[in-house]
Design a protein around this motif. Structure first.
Motif, PDB file in Angstrom:
ATOM      1  N   ASP A  23      -5.541   0.715   5.027  1.00 46.57           N
ATOM      2  CA  ASP A  23      -4.775   1.072   3.796  1.00 46.57           C
ATOM      3  C   ASP A  23      -4.778   2.502   3.650  1.00 46.57           C
ATOM      4  O   ASP A  23      -3.660   3.098   3.333  1.00 46.57           O
ATOM      5  N   ASP A  45       0.832  -1.121   0.137  1.00 46.73           N
ATOM      6  CA  ASP A  45      -0.110   0.002  -0.087  1.00 46.73           C
ATOM      7  C   ASP A  45       0.959   1.226   0.250  1.00 46.73           C
ATOM      8  O   ASP A  45       0.718   2.338  -0.890  1.00 46.73           O
ATOM      9  N   GLU A  64      -8.782   4.097  -3.316  1.00 46.88           N
ATOM     10  CA  GLU A  64      -9.385   3.230  -2.157  1.00 46.88           C
ATOM     11  C   GLU A  64     -10.892   3.567  -1.922  1.00 46.88           C
ATOM     12  O   GLU A  64     -11.545   2.507  -1.726  1.00 46.88           O
TER      13      GLU A  64
END
Length: 160
Positions: free
Chosen positions: A116, A51, A86
């Motif tokens: 994340d 990430d 995201e």
């Protein structure tokens, strides 16, 4: 942010890192991400490190496209793009597309995961630090002063 100018200042002198360094950074980031997946494919370090590396990769691409953008602004753009991708994962169509396409899964991901968002911040910070370090190294090399060698007879010490 000493040396970076105003956060996000556009129109500053072209940074020394240039497009070539950004592309090299992108290649190295991809190699690091793929290498970590090969070594430990199912580990948390690989997942969340991936990430962070995703944001670093986006930052290298931002710098390649807009090399005059300041380090802080490039990091913020990369972070915003990471967060947008995201949050886009909350839409059902993204998961459907990712299930059918490896490329879509690599670029868009598949499912929303709130932690994340924090790892993207870590990636933006790492990218900013790497740019700053590169800029300082480049400046040090550019500003290096070459001094002539001292005479062997000691005149430079006031004995001549």
């Amino acid at each position: 942010m000493s040396g970076d100018g105003e956060l996000g200042r556009i129109g500053a002198k072209a940074p020394s890192r240039g497009r070539r360094w950004a592309v090299l950074g992108a290649v190295l980031t991809i190699a690091l991400a793929l290498g970590s997946r090969a070594v430990a494919p199912d580990s948390a370090v690989t997942k969340y490190g991936g990430d962070a590396l995703y944001t670093v990769l986006l930052m290298t691409l931002v710098v390649a496209v807009a090399p005059r953008l300041g380090d802080g602004a490039a990091a913020l753009v990369a972070l915003a793009l990471s967060w947008a991708v995201e949050l886009l994962q909350l839409a059902d169509w993204v998961g459907d597309l990712s299930a059918r396409s490896t490329a879509a899964r690599l670029v868009l991901g598949s499912t929303f995961n709130a932690p994340d968002l924090l790892w993207y911040v870590a990636g933006a910070a790492a990218g900013w630090c790497a740019c700053r370090a590169g800029r300082r190294i480049g400046a040090a090399r550019h500003n290096r002063v070459v001094r002539p060698a001292a005479p062997a007879d000691g005149r430079h010490l006031g004995r001549g």
